[in-house]
Design a protein around this motif. Sequence first.
Motif, short mmCIF file in Angstrom:
data_model
loop_
_atom_site.label_atom_id
_atom_site.label_comp_id
_atom_site.label_asym_id
_atom_site.label_seq_id
_atom_site.Cartn_x
_atom_site.Cartn_y
_atom_site.Cartn_z
N LEU A 177 0.76 -1.09 0.16
CA LEU A 177 -0.15 0.03 0.03
C LEU A 177 0.78 1.27 -0.06
N ASP A 178 0.90 1.80 -0.94
CA ASP A 178 1.57 3.12 -1.11
C ASP A 178 0.53 4.23 -0.80
N VAL A 179 0.86 5.11 0.36
CA VAL A 179 0.00 6.01 0.73
C VAL A 179 0.44 7.64 0.21
N VAL A 180 -0.41 8.34 0.17
CA VAL A 180 -0.13 9.79 -0.35
C VAL A 180 0.81 10.47 0.53
N PRO A 181 1.92 10.92 0.17
CA PRO A 181 2.67 11.58 1.08
C PRO A 181 1.94 12.55 1.88
N GLY A 182 2.44 12.66 3.24
CA GLY A 182 1.86 13.47 4.31
C GLY A 182 0.47 12.85 4.97
N GLN A 183 -0.14 11.80 4.36
CA GLN A 183 -1.14 11.38 5.07
C GLN A 183 -1.11 10.05 5.66
N GLN A 184 0.06 9.82 6.03
CA GLN A 184 0.42 8.47 6.70
C GLN A 184 -0.41 8.42 8.04
N GLU A 185 -0.44 9.36 8.89
CA GLU A 185 -1.28 9.36 10.24
C GLU A 185 -2.66 9.25 9.95
N GLU A 186 -3.18 9.99 8.99
CA GLU A 186 -4.47 10.12 8.99
C GLU A 186 -4.99 8.56 8.23
N PHE A 187 -4.12 7.99 7.44
CA PHE A 187 -4.20 6.49 7.01
C PHE A 187 -4.23 5.80 8.33
N GLU A 188 -3.17 5.57 8.95
CA GLU A 188 -3.10 4.55 10.22
C GLU A 188 -4.44 4.77 11.01
N ALA A 189 -4.96 5.99 11.39
CA ALA A 189 -6.17 6.13 12.04
C ALA A 189 -7.39 5.43 11.23
N ALA A 190 -7.49 5.76 9.94
CA ALA A 190 -8.51 5.15 9.06
C ALA A 190 -8.31 3.71 9.08
N ARG A 208 -17.91 0.44 3.15
CA ARG A 208 -17.37 1.02 4.11
C ARG A 208 -15.86 1.16 4.49
N TRP A 209 -15.19 -0.22 4.08
CA TRP A 209 -13.86 -0.49 3.80
C TRP A 209 -13.12 0.52 3.06
N ARG A 210 -13.95 0.29 1.90
CA ARG A 210 -13.31 1.27 0.60
C ARG A 210 -13.64 2.80 0.96
N ALA A 211 -14.38 3.43 1.41
CA ALA A 211 -14.85 4.59 1.87
C ALA A 211 -13.62 5.10 2.84
N LEU A 212 -13.32 4.40 3.63
CA LEU A 212 -12.49 4.50 4.57
C LEU A 212 -10.75 4.79 4.32
N LEU A 213 -10.56 3.67 3.25
CA LEU A 213 -9.18 3.55 3.06
C LEU A 213 -8.61 3.74 1.47
N HIS A 214 -9.47 3.62 0.26
CA HIS A 214 -9.16 3.77 -0.91
C HIS A 214 -8.58 5.04 -1.35
N ARG A 215 -8.89 6.15 -0.83
CA ARG A 215 -8.50 7.53 -1.27
C ARG A 215 -7.23 7.60 -0.61
N PHE A 216 -6.62 7.15 0.01
CA PHE A 216 -5.20 7.34 0.46
C PHE A 216 -4.13 6.58 -0.45
N TYR A 217 -4.50 5.63 -1.47
CA TYR A 217 -3.47 5.07 -2.21
C TYR A 217 -3.14 5.90 -3.39
N ASP A 218 -1.79 5.88 -3.75
CA ASP A 218 -1.34 6.32 -4.99
C ASP A 218 0.00 5.64 -5.41
N PRO A 219 -0.10 4.66 -6.19
CA PRO A 219 -1.12 4.16 -7.07
C PRO A 219 -1.79 3.33 -6.35
N PHE A 220 -3.20 2.71 -6.91
CA PHE A 220 -4.00 1.64 -6.13
C PHE A 220 -3.17 0.32 -6.19
N PRO A 221 -3.38 -0.24 -4.88
CA PRO A 221 -2.36 -1.65 -4.99
C PRO A 221 -2.68 -2.65 -5.57
#
Length: 102
Positions: free
Chosen positions: A8-21, A74-87
């Motif tokens: 999972l490659d997360v958009v830079p700067g969004q790691q903390e928000e991703f981990e919380a989600a 719900r899983w998609r709504a919480l997490l998919h916005r963080f990925y770049d590129p999609f895994p």
Amino acid sequence: MILEHAVLDVVPGQQEEFEAAFDEARHIIAAMPGFRSLRLERCLERPTRYLLLVEWDSLEAHTVGSRGSPEYQRWRALLHRFYDPFPTVEHYSRVLVADPSA
């Protein structure tokens, strides 16, 4: 047992928000029939990269049961916005194991 593997490659700067989600989302997947365990690991060399390892009873428990469930939205709504590129998600079956007692 099947092992789901996703880098999972997360958009830079969004790691903390991703981990919380992900902390919220893990309860969704843990309630799925056929779920065994989940591990989320953060890469030391690339702090925006994570490794997701999920154990399932069968391939279908993940690809049909989990992904086909209403809870997956719900899983998609919480997490998919963080990925770049999609895994890319792949599934593995155990070939052999080594441990200190072997």
